[in-house]
Design a protein around this motif. Sequence first.
Motif, PDB file in Angstrom:
ATOM      1  N   THR A 105       0.829  -1.208   0.000  1.00  0.00           N
ATOM      2  CA  THR A 105       0.000   0.000   0.000  1.00  0.00           C
ATOM      3  C   THR A 105       0.860   1.253   0.000  1.00  0.00           C
ATOM      4  N   PHE A 106       1.930   1.246   0.822  1.00  0.00           N
ATOM      5  CA  PHE A 106       2.831   2.392   0.887  1.00  0.00           C
ATOM      6  C   PHE A 106       3.533   2.604  -0.464  1.00  0.00           C
ATOM      7  N   ARG A 107       4.068   1.526  -1.032  1.00  0.00           N
ATOM      8  CA  ARG A 107       4.777   1.650  -2.309  1.00  0.00           C
ATOM      9  C   ARG A 107       3.820   2.115  -3.410  1.00  0.00           C
ATOM     10  N   ASP A 108       2.601   1.594  -3.408  1.00  0.00           N
ATOM     11  CA  ASP A 108       1.615   2.019  -4.409  1.00  0.00           C
ATOM     12  C   ASP A 108       1.303   3.499  -4.272  1.00  0.00           C
ATOM     13  N   ALA A 109       1.182   3.986  -3.029  1.00  0.00           N
ATOM     14  CA  ALA A 109       0.882   5.406  -2.813  1.00  0.00           C
ATOM     15  C   ALA A 109       2.009   6.286  -3.327  1.00  0.00           C
ATOM     16  N   VAL A 110       3.260   5.854  -3.117  1.00  0.00           N
ATOM     17  CA  VAL A 110       4.409   6.625  -3.607  1.00  0.00           C
ATOM     18  C   VAL A 110       4.413   6.659  -5.130  1.00  0.00           C
ATOM     19  N   VAL A 111       4.147   5.501  -5.743  1.00  0.00           N
ATOM     20  CA  VAL A 111       4.129   5.439  -7.209  1.00  0.00           C
ATOM     21  C   VAL A 111       3.023   6.332  -7.777  1.00  0.00           C
ATOM     22  N   ARG A 112       1.834   6.296  -7.151  1.00  0.00           N
ATOM     23  CA  ARG A 112       0.739   7.139  -7.635  1.00  0.00           C
ATOM     24  C   ARG A 112       1.094   8.615  -7.515  1.00  0.00           C
ATOM     25  N   TYR A 113       1.744   8.987  -6.387  1.00  0.00           N
ATOM     26  CA  TYR A 113       2.142  10.387  -6.222  1.00  0.00           C
ATOM     27  C   TYR A 113       3.167  10.782  -7.285  1.00  0.00           C
ATOM     28  N   ASP A 114       4.161   9.899  -7.526  1.00  0.00           N
ATOM     29  CA  ASP A 114       5.188  10.206  -8.517  1.00  0.00           C
ATOM     30  C   ASP A 114       4.579  10.362  -9.908  1.00  0.00           C
ATOM     31  N   ARG A 115       3.643   9.483 -10.251  1.00  0.00           N
ATOM     32  CA  ARG A 115       3.029   9.562 -11.574  1.00  0.00           C
ATOM     33  C   ARG A 115       2.190  10.830 -11.726  1.00  0.00           C
ATOM     34  N   ALA A 116       1.435  11.155 -10.687  1.00  0.00           N
ATOM     35  CA  ALA A 116       0.628  12.374 -10.750  1.00  0.00           C
ATOM     36  C   ALA A 116       1.532  13.609 -10.812  1.00  0.00           C
ATOM     37  N   SER A 117       2.644  13.578 -10.064  1.00  0.00           N
ATOM     38  CA  SER A 117       3.591  14.694 -10.084  1.00  0.00           C
ATOM     39  C   SER A 117       4.194  14.864 -11.470  1.00  0.00           C
ATOM     40  N   LEU A 118       4.546  13.737 -12.096  1.00  0.00           N
ATOM     41  CA  LEU A 118       5.185  13.803 -13.409  1.00  0.00           C
ATOM     42  C   LEU A 118       4.275  14.464 -14.437  1.00  0.00           C
ATOM     43  N   GLN A 119       2.979  14.247 -14.335  1.00  0.00           N
ATOM     44  CA  GLN A 119       2.047  14.878 -15.273  1.00  0.00           C
ATOM     45  C   GLN A 119       2.122  16.395 -15.184  1.00  0.00           C
ATOM     46  N   HIS A 120       2.193  16.929 -13.964  1.00  0.00           N
ATOM     47  CA  HIS A 120       2.284  18.385 -13.790  1.00  0.00           C
ATOM     48  C   HIS A 120       3.651  18.902 -14.243  1.00  0.00           C
ATOM     49  N   ILE A 121       4.695  18.131 -13.988  1.00  0.00           N
ATOM     50  CA  ILE A 121       6.048  18.542 -14.404  1.00  0.00           C
ATOM     51  C   ILE A 121       6.128  18.607 -15.922  1.00  0.00           C
ATOM     52  N   GLN A 122       5.611  17.583 -16.604  1.00  0.00           N
ATOM     53  CA  GLN A 122       5.658  17.560 -18.062  1.00  0.00           C
ATOM     54  C   GLN A 122       4.767  18.635 -18.667  1.00  0.00           C
ATOM     55  N   ALA A 123       3.674  18.972 -17.978  1.00  0.00           N
ATOM     56  CA  ALA A 123       2.789  20.035 -18.475  1.00  0.00           C
ATOM     57  C   ALA A 123       3.508  21.379 -18.519  1.00  0.00           C
ATOM     58  N   ALA A 124       4.539  21.542 -17.672  1.00  0.00           N
ATOM     59  CA  ALA A 124       5.333  22.778 -17.669  1.00  0.00           C
ATOM     60  C   ALA A 124       6.539  22.659 -18.584  1.00  0.00           C
ATOM     61  N   ASP A 125       6.556  21.617 -19.442  1.00  0.00           N
ATOM     62  CA  ASP A 125       7.630  21.393 -20.404  1.00  0.00           C
ATOM     63  C   ASP A 125       8.984  21.186 -19.703  1.00  0.00           C
ATOM     64  N   LEU A 126       8.940  20.418 -18.616  1.00  0.00           N
ATOM     65  CA  LEU A 126      10.154  20.056 -17.890  1.00  0.00           C
ATOM     66  C   LEU A 126      10.230  18.543 -17.770  1.00  0.00           C
ATOM     67  N   THR A 127      11.445  18.046 -17.559  1.00  0.00           N
ATOM     68  CA  THR A 127      11.611  16.649 -17.184  1.00  0.00           C
ATOM     69  C   THR A 127      11.692  16.574 -15.663  1.00  0.00           C
ATOM     70  N   SER A 128      11.541  15.373 -15.111  1.00  0.00           N
ATOM     71  CA  SER A 128      11.600  15.241 -13.661  1.00  0.00           C
ATOM     72  C   SER A 128      12.969  15.645 -13.120  1.00  0.00           C
ATOM     73  N   GLN A 129      14.051  15.350 -13.871  1.00  0.00           N
ATOM     74  CA  GLN A 129      15.388  15.744 -13.413  1.00  0.00           C
ATOM     75  C   GLN A 129      15.583  17.251 -13.495  1.00  0.00           C
ATOM     76  N   GLN A 130      15.025  17.884 -14.527  1.00  0.00           N
ATOM     77  CA  GLN A 130      15.116  19.347 -14.615  1.00  0.00           C
ATOM     78  C   GLN A 130      14.380  20.007 -13.451  1.00  0.00           C
ATOM     79  N   TYR A 131      13.201  19.477 -13.141  1.00  0.00           N
ATOM     80  CA  TYR A 131      12.448  20.041 -12.015  1.00  0.00           C
ATOM     81  C   TYR A 131      13.220  19.852 -10.718  1.00  0.00           C
ATOM     82  N   ALA A 132      13.810  18.667 -10.513  1.00  0.00           N
ATOM     83  CA  ALA A 132      14.596  18.426  -9.301  1.00  0.00           C
ATOM     84  C   ALA A 132      15.776  19.386  -9.224  1.00  0.00           C
ATOM     85  N   LEU A 133      16.410  19.644 -10.358  1.00  0.00           N
ATOM     86  CA  LEU A 133      17.529  20.579 -10.377  1.00  0.00           C
ATOM     87  C   LEU A 133      17.072  21.979  -9.971  1.00  0.00           C
TER      88      LEU A 133
END
Length: 325
Positions: free
Chosen positions: A21-49
């Motif tokens: 359940t914990f791992r699934d919640a983390v994966v769902r958060y990461d996937r949802a986060s990635l959608q917003h990051i890509q919507a801003a024309d960034l990659t996940s590594q660029q956003y982290a930077l």
Amino acid sequence: MVRMNRAHTEIAASAYRTLATFRDAVVRYDRASLQHIQAADLTSQQYALLVHVAGHLTGTPSVGELAESMLLGHNSVVELSQRAERNGLLQRAVDPARGNRTLLILTAEGARRVDEVTRALVLQLGQERTDVRASLSRWEATLRSQAVQAAFLNPQGPAALVPDYALRPAAARHQALTWTLLQHHLHALSPYHHVPMTASGEYRYPPFKRYWQGGPDHAQLLWVNQRPAGFVLLRQGRDATRFALSELSVVPAWQGRGLGRSLARDLLGARRGTWTVDFHRENGGARRFWERVLDDLHLEVTSVIPVRLPLGGGERWQFTVPPSG
């Protein structure tokens, strides 16, 4: 027909369900986060930077510092920062104090983009954050449980997570104890109800008095090894066919061992009739808990009603426990 022999793990299956359940919640958060990051024309590594640069104490971290904090190789951060510079997100400059260091400086466009993504993550992923927090808390409680620790430290076969317990009516002398347990419970729920403490450091709970007036509404205490391990606040219709479970709580030391689920099944099984349970609508952990309990008993929710709880808005689930036999 092929006969399948299922091997049993030394760590209990319920612990693995909590971990999943914990791992699934983390994966769902990461996937949802990635959608917003890509919507801003960034990659996940660029956003982290950009996050690391924006949050640096001096505002101008070096490539070497970011390589260490981001757990990346030096050359990887060089390439990442060069791409960000070409996209107008960062400016690279030689450190005037140390000519062999390259400093990274956030541009106006970089600041705008990292603000845009972060604001979206904060405002639109509240449920995902809540699920991660709740599932992590449950996993940590599981790791603290004696049975799981024994399976790690001294494996001797599958661990039985549900301890022996007793649920007894709370007597008048237990009112202060129940109030203390309730305060701990309300504090654990504070991420959902957002209600401030009083000046005395307590949460108000106006309905508490009704459970000590000798009527059908009453409190029960959960005991494990002769020590309090939780409580229940139960309301009951005078015809003993309608029940409302206002609060059910297990102290953290005994969470993650199937105790709350077993307790809920026992409560419902001992009182046949129409039931309601309340929980805060943002509390995904409580929602999944009751889904599992009702699934265990093959019961279905008949109605979902928005309600105002003593500490904020919530949901009320209604279902019927049929007569035995």
